[in-house]
Design an enzyme around this catalytic site. Sequence first.
Site, PDB file in Angstrom:
ATOM      1  N   PHE A 137       1.026  -1.040   0.066  1.00 36.58           N
ATOM      2  CA  PHE A 137       0.007  -0.006  -0.076  1.00 36.58           C
ATOM      3  C   PHE A 137       0.702   1.127   0.130  1.00 36.58           C
ATOM      4  O   PHE A 137       1.707   1.637   0.854  1.00 36.58           O
ATOM      5  CB  PHE A 137      -0.769  -0.176   1.438  1.00 36.58           C
ATOM      6  CG  PHE A 137      -1.755   1.277   1.324  1.00 36.58           C
ATOM      7  CD1 PHE A 137      -2.926   1.291   0.277  1.00 36.58           C
ATOM      8  CD2 PHE A 137      -1.569   2.512   1.496  1.00 36.58           C
ATOM      9  CE1 PHE A 137      -3.865   2.132   0.056  1.00 36.58           C
ATOM     10  CE2 PHE A 137      -2.687   3.579   1.525  1.00 36.58           C
ATOM     11  CZ  PHE A 137      -3.658   3.663   0.865  1.00 36.58           C
ATOM     12  N   ASP A 222       9.251   2.948   2.371  1.00 35.94           N
ATOM     13  CA  ASP A 222       7.921   3.680   2.504  1.00 35.94           C
ATOM     14  C   ASP A 222       7.705   3.503   3.963  1.00 35.94           C
ATOM     15  O   ASP A 222       6.886   2.552   4.311  1.00 35.94           O
ATOM     16  CB  ASP A 222       6.707   2.978   1.794  1.00 35.94           C
ATOM     17  CG  ASP A 222       5.466   4.104   1.800  1.00 35.94           C
ATOM     18  OD1 ASP A 222       5.376   4.779   2.861  1.00 35.94           O
ATOM     19  OD2 ASP A 222       4.519   3.905   0.860  1.00 35.94           O
ATOM     20  N   LYS A 251       1.949  11.019   7.296  1.00 32.52           N
ATOM     21  CA  LYS A 251       0.983  10.795   8.556  1.00 32.52           C
ATOM     22  C   LYS A 251       1.301  11.527   9.709  1.00 32.52           C
ATOM     23  O   LYS A 251       1.300  12.626   9.805  1.00 32.52           O
ATOM     24  CB  LYS A 251       0.787   9.230   8.649  1.00 32.52           C
ATOM     25  CG  LYS A 251      -0.063   8.622   7.526  1.00 32.52           C
ATOM     26  CD  LYS A 251      -0.553   7.388   7.738  1.00 32.52           C
ATOM     27  CE  LYS A 251      -1.463   6.970   6.643  1.00 32.52           C
ATOM     28  NZ  LYS A 251      -1.117   5.931   5.610  1.00 32.52           N
TER      29      LYS A 251
HETATM   30  C1  PLP Z   1      -1.197   5.958   4.221  1.00 32.26           C
HETATM   31  C2  PLP Z   1      -0.112   5.456   3.532  1.00 32.26           C
HETATM   32  C3  PLP Z   1       0.366   6.118   2.185  1.00 32.26           C
HETATM   33  C4  PLP Z   1      -0.378   7.226   1.806  1.00 32.26           C
HETATM   34  O1  PLP Z   1      -0.709   8.464   2.248  1.00 32.26           O
HETATM   35  P1  PLP Z   1      -1.570   9.272   1.933  1.00 32.26           P
HETATM   36  O2  PLP Z   1      -1.468  10.644   3.084  1.00 32.26           O
HETATM   37  O3  PLP Z   1      -2.989   8.836   2.351  1.00 32.26           O
HETATM   38  O4  PLP Z   1      -1.490   9.741   0.649  1.00 32.26           O
HETATM   39  C5  PLP Z   1       1.473   5.591   1.628  1.00 32.26           C
HETATM   40  N1  PLP Z   1       2.155   4.775   2.141  1.00 32.26           N
HETATM   41  C6  PLP Z   1       1.750   3.875   3.254  1.00 32.26           C
HETATM   42  C7  PLP Z   1       2.617   2.955   3.815  1.00 32.26           C
HETATM   43  C8  PLP Z   1       0.833   4.451   4.125  1.00 32.26           C
HETATM   44  O5  PLP Z   1       0.357   3.856   4.978  1.00 32.26           O
END
Ligand code: PLP
Length: 399
Positions: A137, A222, A251
């Site tokens: 994700f 990520d 986040k």
């Molecule tokens: C939430 C998330 C994203 C995307 O972040 P947004 O602020 O919703 O665009 C990307 N990578 C990971 C691992 C995430 O948990």
Amino acid sequence: MDCITLEKKVTAANYDPLPVVLRDAKGVWATDTQGRRYLDMMSAYSAVSLGHAHPRILKAMAEQAAKLAVTSRAYHTELLGPFLEKLVQVTGLDMALPMNTGAEAVETAIKAARRWGYRFKKVPKDRAEIIVAEDNFHGRTTTIVGFSSDASYREDFGPFAGGFKLVPFGNVQAIADAITENTCAVLIEPIQGEAGIVVPPEGYLRELRALCDRYNVLLILDEVQSGLGRTGRWFAHQHEDIRPDGLILGKALGGGVYPVSAFVGTRELMSVFDPGSHGSTFGGNALAARIGLEALAVIEEERLVERSAEMGDYLLARLREMRSNIVKEVRGRGLWVGVEVDTSVVSARAVCDALLAHGVLSKDTHGTVLRFAPPLTISREEIDWGMERIERVFARAIH
Ligand SMILES: *Cc1c(COP(=O)(O)O)cnc(C)c1O
């Protein structure tokens, strides 16, 4: 018209929220419009890792909003430098590029990796490949969902961009087999969050680091969800003592109040950007920088990373000793725990609804895993309060 009916009438149905209307929140507690109180064990997917309405964040935000907020990057401010200086210090990397949302920071990483591939590795034009993991994700842009393995994220959104190769998560050999001379990067989550808090086998990241070094491939992590203390370290990759070439953050970087993200990397990798090559109107604005800086200071000064490790061990142990015949597996790191339920007995969503009725906010992922990721400020007593309810729900599900 009540709030839920109104929202449903005018909001595109790209989410399926739990039936609760939240009105205010402070710390780990949220209150709905009926005055009922809930323990927030979701923290907006880690965006609220510092807890709701953290007084230091609110103060910094109010001060800065009244002073200077958005100027665009056409000008310098007094805040961007100090924010990114702190960010490179805590990540151990060299330079950063500020964005707003996680997906934008992922897009930034993809651009950086490809340019690096062409300019440093001499990959032939438009042939750069990035290796990604199944069940990943990384956000919701068309490029990103183009390399998702989840049909619901992709259906009828194509055509998609090429240049990505999917391999199973947690398997170093699969990545070794996928590497070609055109591979510029491996892009993965060190622990897969949305996939259900999937922790790879011990040594995975260390071996991946060695593999990437051997073939001159960038390792880009990520850590939008796993970073900033969530797993009991500043960053999940520190559990294996490695340093990535690029790190994607978001986040919690926004202190729970504002979208702040960044792509952080080595000097060589970040050197691929020149004026005009990338941008964002809001990225790195003074308000975002002030909030990001304050969020990092709060995590450090309130020792939230250590707290996440300690409270996370406690939460994980409590969930593991829970008596229930619907639990298939309990896994996690720090204050980030997934409880996989036996969906032949009950759906994860039904458990979620029951938890809500008992005063605990959680959210299932993929209908199979319950996620517990409270603010890192949570106390032992608050975990006990939550566990009492969680145990009741899981015990009742026994028939
Ligand atoms: C939430 C998330 C994203 C995307 O972040 P947004 O602020 O919703 O665009 C990307 N990578 C990971 C691992 C995430 O948990």
